[in-house]
Scaffold this motif. Structure first.
Motif, PDB file in Angstrom:
ATOM      1  N   THR B 414     -31.386  21.501  -3.386  1.00 50.43           N
ATOM      2  CA  THR B 414     -30.491  20.789  -4.298  1.00 50.43           C
ATOM      3  C   THR B 414     -31.229  19.641  -4.989  1.00 50.43           C
ATOM      4  OG1 THR B 414     -29.168  20.908  -2.283  1.00 50.43           O
ATOM      5  CG2 THR B 414     -28.050  20.310  -4.313  1.00 50.43           C
ATOM      6  N   VAL B 415     -31.994  18.891  -4.204  1.00 50.35           N
ATOM      7  CA  VAL B 415     -32.703  17.755  -4.791  1.00 50.35           C
ATOM      8  C   VAL B 415     -33.702  18.236  -5.845  1.00 50.35           C
ATOM      9  CG1 VAL B 415     -34.327  15.900  -4.327  1.00 50.35           C
ATOM     10  CG2 VAL B 415     -32.403  16.271  -2.802  1.00 50.35           C
ATOM     11  N   LEU B 416     -34.458  19.283  -5.461  1.00 48.63           N
ATOM     12  CA  LEU B 416     -35.453  19.796  -6.403  1.00 48.63           C
ATOM     13  C   LEU B 416     -34.791  20.269  -7.687  1.00 48.63           C
ATOM     14  CD1 LEU B 416     -38.125  21.848  -4.432  1.00 48.63           C
ATOM     15  CD2 LEU B 416     -38.419  19.752  -5.754  1.00 48.63           C
ATOM     16  N   GLU B 417     -33.726  21.039  -7.500  1.00 49.18           N
ATOM     17  CA  GLU B 417     -33.012  21.548  -8.677  1.00 49.18           C
ATOM     18  C   GLU B 417     -32.524  20.419  -9.562  1.00 49.18           C
ATOM     19  OE1 GLU B 417     -29.836  24.152  -7.679  1.00 49.18           O
ATOM     20  OE2 GLU B 417     -30.833  25.848  -8.610  1.00 49.18           O
ATOM     21  N   ALA B 418     -32.074  19.349  -8.915  1.00 53.98           N
ATOM     22  CA  ALA B 418     -31.488  18.264  -9.674  1.00 53.98           C
ATOM     23  C   ALA B 418     -32.551  17.485 -10.436  1.00 53.98           C
ATOM     24  CB  ALA B 418     -30.715  17.341  -8.742  1.00 53.98           C
ATOM     25  N   TYR B 419     -33.712  17.288  -9.822  1.00 52.23           N
ATOM     26  CA  TYR B 419     -34.654  16.338 -10.399  1.00 52.23           C
ATOM     27  C   TYR B 419     -35.900  16.915 -11.037  1.00 52.23           C
ATOM     28  CZ  TYR B 419     -32.040  12.455  -8.577  1.00 52.23           C
ATOM     29  OH  TYR B 419     -31.082  11.547  -8.349  1.00 52.23           O
ATOM     30  N   LEU B 420     -36.297  18.072 -10.599  1.00 54.19           N
ATOM     31  CA  LEU B 420     -37.605  18.555 -11.043  1.00 54.19           C
ATOM     32  C   LEU B 420     -37.835  18.487 -12.547  1.00 54.19           C
ATOM     33  CD1 LEU B 420     -39.042  21.520  -8.985  1.00 54.19           C
ATOM     34  CD2 LEU B 420     -40.244  19.557  -9.924  1.00 54.19           C
ATOM     35  N   PRO B 421     -36.960  19.096 -13.308  1.00 52.66           N
ATOM     36  CA  PRO B 421     -37.247  19.094 -14.755  1.00 52.66           C
ATOM     37  C   PRO B 421     -37.231  17.686 -15.340  1.00 52.66           C
ATOM     38  CG  PRO B 421     -35.412  20.551 -14.192  1.00 52.66           C
ATOM     39  CD  PRO B 421     -35.726  19.777 -12.973  1.00 52.66           C
ATOM     40  N   GLN B 422     -36.301  16.860 -14.873  1.00 52.58           N
ATOM     41  CA  GLN B 422     -36.198  15.517 -15.430  1.00 52.58           C
ATOM     42  C   GLN B 422     -37.452  14.703 -15.149  1.00 52.58           C
ATOM     43  OE1 GLN B 422     -33.924  17.182 -13.864  1.00 52.58           O
ATOM     44  NE2 GLN B 422     -31.847  16.595 -14.391  1.00 52.58           N
ATOM     45  N   ILE B 423     -37.957  14.797 -13.937  1.00 56.68           N
ATOM     46  CA  ILE B 423     -39.131  14.003 -13.580  1.00 56.68           C
ATOM     47  C   ILE B 423     -40.345  14.458 -14.392  1.00 56.68           C
ATOM     48  CG2 ILE B 423     -40.768  13.526 -11.719  1.00 56.68           C
ATOM     49  CD1 ILE B 423     -38.334  13.530  -9.834  1.00 56.68           C
ATOM     50  N   THR B 504     -25.048  19.931 -18.414  1.00 57.05           N
ATOM     51  CA  THR B 504     -25.217  19.303 -17.098  1.00 57.05           C
ATOM     52  C   THR B 504     -26.618  18.738 -16.928  1.00 57.05           C
ATOM     53  OG1 THR B 504     -25.314  21.585 -16.375  1.00 57.05           O
ATOM     54  CG2 THR B 504     -23.420  20.301 -15.675  1.00 57.05           C
ATOM     55  N   PHE B 505     -27.597  19.420 -17.501  1.00 57.57           N
ATOM     56  CA  PHE B 505     -28.950  18.869 -17.447  1.00 57.57           C
ATOM     57  C   PHE B 505     -28.975  17.471 -18.017  1.00 57.57           C
ATOM     58  CE2 PHE B 505     -32.852  17.828 -19.636  1.00 57.57           C
ATOM     59  CZ  PHE B 505     -33.811  18.035 -18.676  1.00 57.57           C
ATOM     60  N   PHE B 506     -28.368  17.310 -19.188  1.00 59.29           N
ATOM     61  CA  PHE B 506     -28.433  16.012 -19.853  1.00 59.29           C
ATOM     62  C   PHE B 506     -27.540  14.984 -19.170  1.00 59.29           C
ATOM     63  CE2 PHE B 506     -30.279  18.407 -23.456  1.00 59.29           C
ATOM     64  CZ  PHE B 506     -31.454  17.697 -23.512  1.00 59.29           C
ATOM     65  N   LEU B 507     -26.422  15.456 -18.582  1.00 54.96           N
ATOM     66  CA  LEU B 507     -25.591  14.532 -17.804  1.00 54.96           C
ATOM     67  C   LEU B 507     -26.447  13.912 -16.704  1.00 54.96           C
ATOM     68  CD1 LEU B 507     -22.143  16.289 -17.291  1.00 54.96           C
ATOM     69  CD2 LEU B 507     -22.667  14.287 -18.657  1.00 54.96           C
ATOM     70  N   LEU B 579     -17.167  15.032 -21.600  1.00 59.16           N
ATOM     71  CA  LEU B 579     -17.400  14.373 -20.315  1.00 59.16           C
ATOM     72  C   LEU B 579     -18.648  13.496 -20.341  1.00 59.16           C
ATOM     73  CD1 LEU B 579     -15.645  14.699 -17.828  1.00 59.16           C
ATOM     74  CD2 LEU B 579     -17.426  16.138 -16.851  1.00 59.16           C
ATOM     75  N   ILE B 580     -19.523  13.711 -21.324  1.00 58.98           N
ATOM     76  CA  ILE B 580     -20.753  12.931 -21.376  1.00 58.98           C
ATOM     77  C   ILE B 580     -20.485  11.500 -21.857  1.00 58.98           C
ATOM     78  CG2 ILE B 580     -21.602  13.283 -23.745  1.00 58.98           C
ATOM     79  CD1 ILE B 580     -24.309  14.095 -22.355  1.00 58.98           C
ATOM     80  N   ILE B 581     -19.358  11.286 -22.533  1.00 58.71           N
ATOM     81  CA  ILE B 581     -19.102   9.954 -23.103  1.00 58.71           C
ATOM     82  C   ILE B 581     -19.080   8.865 -22.030  1.00 58.71           C
ATOM     83  CG2 ILE B 581     -17.445   8.567 -24.418  1.00 58.71           C
ATOM     84  CD1 ILE B 581     -16.836  11.026 -26.067  1.00 58.71           C
ATOM     85  N   PRO B 582     -18.343   9.065 -20.904  1.00 55.55           N
ATOM     86  CA  PRO B 582     -18.373   8.004 -19.878  1.00 55.55           C
ATOM     87  C   PRO B 582     -19.791   7.705 -19.398  1.00 55.55           C
ATOM     88  CG  PRO B 582     -16.736   9.656 -19.346  1.00 55.55           C
ATOM     89  CD  PRO B 582     -17.438  10.144 -20.553  1.00 55.55           C
TER      90      PRO B 582
END
Lengths: 724, 724
Positions: B414-423, B504-507, B579-582
């Motif tokens: 989960t962590v890898l999926e969440a962060y890998l591309p962003q990092i 979701t990636f950009f969120l 949903l991205i506005i908040p």
């Protein structure tokens, strides 16, 4: 059009020209015509036949034109006229230099291109004598096309070189004129527009004065708030009209006092509409009465105008040229659309009613006018196409069968064939300039000369699009229209394809223009006839007579675009049909000669913009050059020449050349460079005189004393030093 | 990415933020850390914990940030910082106003769109919980799309309104700063470039002096000819280096004098490369000797530089602000590429070496740099696309099979999926700003702030093209690449099509940015650690310590583009996935809060450009808005909504809005309006001091007396009045 009709047309034009020139030589020597042929000199108080040209040989005027220097032209007719001659000389040099290389090289190359193929009997078309000398005579993919390709480079580089030199030269002319030690009122004044609303309890005058006094404590002189002069102008014009009528009536009365009837006949007039209906009264008494009525009315209206009709615009006067030049270039208010300041034009070319148009309204008006002009250009294209397609002789016979007998007579046929389309075109184009000038003024431009430049630009695009492209495509309009509709990118190819077919049409057009056009110009037949008619039947007073022979100016708004059209035509055909170059040379050579004479002796410029016309001319010559480069490239494509892409750098170089010139020179044509403005003046400027020169005639009056000027024509204590 | 990994990422980010905030609260109260958390205050000589915030509750900094006014910010950190906060507030307001309408309306509309179809079992995809709330969940051609269309109008008009108000506000800020009664040296100076070659027998100084004295006889003060300082700077830096080393050695020596060993140990150094090889000598003696050697060398070189290394550029000083403002806006020479004059930047941000680049060389350099940047933007797109495609978990398993066991553990997965591309993305982007700043300086820009603006602009286009468009298309890169190649016009459609899938990636990206980014910003962990390490192991003298905690500035060159990237992302998803506005609101809200604290207490601005950053920001926000309008239109097309063309007016309105703003405001950001410059000063400016503030440190010396300045730093008799 075949070769014989072309020769006929050329010969006819030439004969007309010779006749007109002889007429000129004869007519211009009659003393009674001096005011038509030498009005500029007479207005300057010089002798019309200075240097005894009346007694010398009939071609003396040519000698005088050649021996006049640029400085003479500037002295007599101003910088704008000199710039126009720079333009003529530059184009002439471009054409001569191009012709010297292109004619001896390209004509033999083209003429000898098809000997073999015609022997083989495979020649696909019939070439008349003229067409044999053009690129159309060279076969597809033939290596001889290299000569034409290189010729395009030669023409382009000659143009760049001479245009560059001309720009430097004109820039120098402008600088010299602006740094002249003479006091020129407009150099001390700026025009302020978009003044924000006045705050409560303050007059507009106070607002303007305090604003500029705080920024320029040393150099500010005073301001003149622009007023709404509509009403006062109306009364003033009415008054001036009656004054003229009175003078006329008095002259008529004086004339009627013959020896037989020494008491004379007092002229009468009717008071109703146009003097045609109503009560019959004694003219002199009636006009005197009217004038007596109007004078106090005018004075009252002047007061009201100055006090109550002040607008959000002002002329601001400085005691130094540098201060005015600086102010005209600097941002005054934090919001760019408030207190906008520009160079003031000369008093005589102010367009007062445009001063009060707001910043964004001016922008908006500009775009609206552009759209209208674009639509005009588009929609005029269709009728011109029709005319061109209709006025071929075959079509005439088809649609107007009753003309057939007349048309079949050989002489009439040749003349008709030679002139019909051209005359249709010329009449057609005569209708437009007024509309374009009106549209340009509607943009909100504040000076006459600027409006004329704008109109000239619009007229140029109009002529190029409609005359050149329209006529070229017109012959094949119906067949090609669908093709262009299908693929708009094919316009260049289609245009290039139909160029050679129209070469003779344009040869005739150019020849007609220079022989008949410049012949009429030189002989001034029309003004002469009008003057003599007026003198005989209408004019009674000296003023009326003076008005009758008022010579007018060069008329840049139409003259430059029509020269530009010739340049465009000559450029575009220079490589495809080099035979057009001599015609271009004659056009500009003859033009230079005839107009030099007119500039020295006839025309009186109606404004002076210190050569601001030049960047405009330069840009349009380059636009023509670009069109030439693109069409030549297109025509190389039509000829299926593999190396045609070698022409692609040319338009790119043209654009770079344009941008470099614009960067290097353009700004000094919009603004006055400070190093120029800081030159010393011959004398301390008389600021009161400068100020008074900007008061519109309808508001100026000997009686109006300083008190009255306190209102819109503000008066602050003149504590600033008068030194420049 | 599924919903649970999104939540994990969000939660992790939040936990990190809370930890960082607690760290900040704890660390910032330690007196030893004051120089890291309150450097700006300390440099101003204020008490770090003014108002006793050290003893109050741990969230006192939030209260301080909120209670600070704009004037406080201007006083502490200058107009540029205040303008940055106007930007944050404007964007925040846009997002809040958009969110208030869009969230309650669009989320229910989207969520309830498919209930019927899923019952019928015709739902074509699987929607996770997040995607159900987006426009992707609404079926094609559904009239519910009207709500999204109107939402696009709402977002646009809210943006226009607030941007307009912000521009007026910033324009006022700039005007106020420029009309301040304080004497600011740069307001009295202009930078003159492209001075023509000196004529024989005249010095450069005489040339400049006589030129400007003739134009501005009253207000000209003196000039400073720019010299080639390369050599003198080198010697100066060397000298300063030895001075620092000497101080360091003396401190080390003093420290070694303990009670046990009162005579101390004299530190030694090696004379060779980097102090590692060569003869061992006594440091203090060695450095003293070196300094003794260099001081006369520097003085000699200063003389040579001033006398013989004069360049074709100068700083010209005026005795009044109005004169300088006027001069900077006016054309001086008839040839525009000679004697070009612009506003001088502050002394601290002069880029001396760029002053001597010629007019057309600057133009050329600019275009060359544009081409290089465009190529960079293009070619970086490909690697980013690859990274984005590679770093999905499935790809990792495929290409790096040895990772499989680790990846299969649920938590790591989960962590890898969440962060890998962003990092990967963030690291990638960190490499670029230096290059872009270097390229901007290579354009020939004369001031640091301008170069930073130029770099920031380039970085913005880079991030939008590469991160936003690159990542969005990256997921589907290989499939869509061919399609775009076939028909470049389809880019918009393809982009719009792949937008919802990346929501979701950009969120996550935005959340990571604000929680971790602003957490690190606030806690200043990195500067803190570096400072403590340096203090412990390297710093011996006060100066060295001061250098160790020097806080730096806000770093506009990268900060603004990365904020812009967030705006672009939030704009583009605002209607498609509201949903991205908040998230955007939190990003800019938190950013405002954290940076307000940093601006008040930490950052020290390294230059002041009086808000010239604003037009740049404004334009780029509008560019984002335009991209949003175009992609929304594209996505409506993807949804086959018949009324999508109703969105076409929006981009047109945006362009009109842009041009109107530019016309109305822009010029006053380039030049100083005269009504602003003419405000009275508190005191008569000390021109000698103004002049001296522009002398570069390597040329200034207490010993250099007036005689020496006669050369490049010209001295004319100061007969002009000193009054403004």
């Amino acid at each position: 059009m075949d070769f014989s009709s072309f020769l006929t047309s050329l010969a006819t034009s030439f004969v007309i020209f010779v006749i007109l020139m002889l007429l000129f030589t004869w007519l211009s020597r009659k003393p009674g015509n001096a005011v038509v042929y030498y009005p500029s000199r007479i207005l300057k108080g010089l002798d019309a036949w200075e240097g005894g040209s009346r007694t010398r040989n009939p071609l003396a005027w040519i000698w005088e034109a050649f021996s006049s220097t640029e400085q003479d032209i500037i002295n007599v007719s101003g910088v704008d006229t000199a710039v126009y001659f720079v333009f003529l000389t530059t184009v002439l040099s471009i054409l001569v230099l191009s012709g010297l290389v292109l004619l001896p090289v390209l004509l033999p190359v083209a003429a000898t291109a098809r000997t073999l193929t015609t022997v083989n009997g495979t020649s696909k078309g019939t070439f008349n004598d003229l067409e044999k000398l053009s690129m159309g005579h060279v076969e597809e993919k033939n290596p001889r096309l290299w000569a034409f390709l290189i010729a395009a480079y030669w023409v382009s580089f000659v143009s760049y070189f001479l245009l560059w030199k001309a720009y430097i030269h004109v820039s120098g002319l402008r600088a010299n004129a602006l740094m002249s030690p003479e006091v020129k009122p407009e150099q001390f004044v700026v025009l302020v527009r978009d003044i924000p609303p006045v705050t409560e309890g303050r007059t507009r005058k106070e607002q303007v004065d305090s604003y500029f006094k705080s920024i320029y404590p040393e150099t500010y002189y005073r301001s003149m708030v622009v007023t709404n002069n509509k009403e006062v102008n109306k009364i003033y014009d009415e008054l001036e009209g009656y004054k003229k009528k009175l003078a006329h009536a008095e002259a008529v009365y004086a004339e009627s006092k013959t020896l037989d009837k020494p008491e004379g006949t007092r002229p009468t007039t009717k008071t109703g509409f146009l003097g045609l209906v109503g009560e019959k009264v004694d003219s002199i008494e009636y006009y005197n009465e009217k004038i007596k009525e109007l004078v106090p009315k005018l004075e009252a209206e002047q007061k009201v105008t100055l006090r109550e009709k002040q607008q959000a615009s002002a002329l601001v006067f400085f005691t130094s040229r540098v201060a005015a030049a600086c102010a005209a270039q600097s941002l005054h208010a934090q919001m760019v659309d408030k207190w906008t300041v520009i160079d003031a034009p000369e008093p005589r070319q102010l367009l007062w009613t445009n001063f009060t148009i707001k910043f964004f309204e001016r922008e908006l008006r500009q775009y609206v006018v552009y759209v209208i002009v674009a639509l005009t250009i588009m929609f005029y294209m269709i009728p011109i196409g029709f005319i061109s397609a209709l006025t071929t002789l075959d079509n005439l016979k088809k649609f107007l069968p009753f003309l057939k007998p007349a048309v079949n007579i050989a002489a009439i046929k040749t003349v008709l064939e030679a002139y019909l389309p051209q005359i249709a075109l010329i009449i057609f184009l005569a209708m437009l300039p007024k509309l374009l000038l009106f549209l340009s003024k509607a943009e909100g431009i504040p000076s006459e000369s600027h409006a004329i430049r704008a109109a000239s630009g619009k007229y140029f695009y109009f002529t190029v699009f409609n005359v050149f492209i329209g006529v070229t495509l017109g012959g094949t309009l119906f067949s090609t229209f669908k093709q262009i509709q299908k693929d708009p990118g094919s316009l260049v190819t289609v245009l290039a394809d139909s160029l050679p077919g129209n070469a003779t049409f344009f040869l005739t057009y150019v020849a007609l223009k220079f022989f008949v056009g410049y012949g009429l110009e030189l002989s001034r037949l029309v003004p002469l006839i009008i003057f003599h008619l007026k003198r005989k039947y209408l004019c009674k007073t000296e003023d009326e007579l003076k008005e009758a022979w008022a010579p007018g100016d060069l008329g840049y708004a139409t003259r430059i675009p029509s020269d530009m059209l010739i340049i465009t035509i000559v450029y575009c055909y220079s490589v495809i049909a080099p035979l057009i170059i001599p015609f271009g040379v004659v056009y500009f050579g003859l033009g230079w000669l005839v107009l030099r004479n007119q500039a020295l002796k006839v025309f009186v410029p109606s404004f002076e913009s210190y050569g601001r016309m030049w960047p405009h001319i330069h840009m349009r010559v380059l636009a023509s050059l670009l069109l030439f480069q693109v069409t030549t490239f297109g025509y190389m494509g039509v000829k299926k020449f593999y190396y045609a892409p070698f022409l692609i750098p040319l338009p790119i170089i043209s654009l770079i050349f344009f941008f470099v010139c614009k960067k290097k020179f353009y700004r000094s044509f919009c603004n006055t460079a400070l190093e120029v403005a800081c030159c010393e003046l011959k004398e301390v400027p008389n600021m009161e005189q400068v100020f008074r020169s900007f008061i519109p005639p309808s508001l100026s009056s000997e009686k109006v004393d300083e008190d009255q000027f306190e209102d819109a024509l503000s008066q602050v204590s003149r504590m600033g030093s008068f030194a420049a």
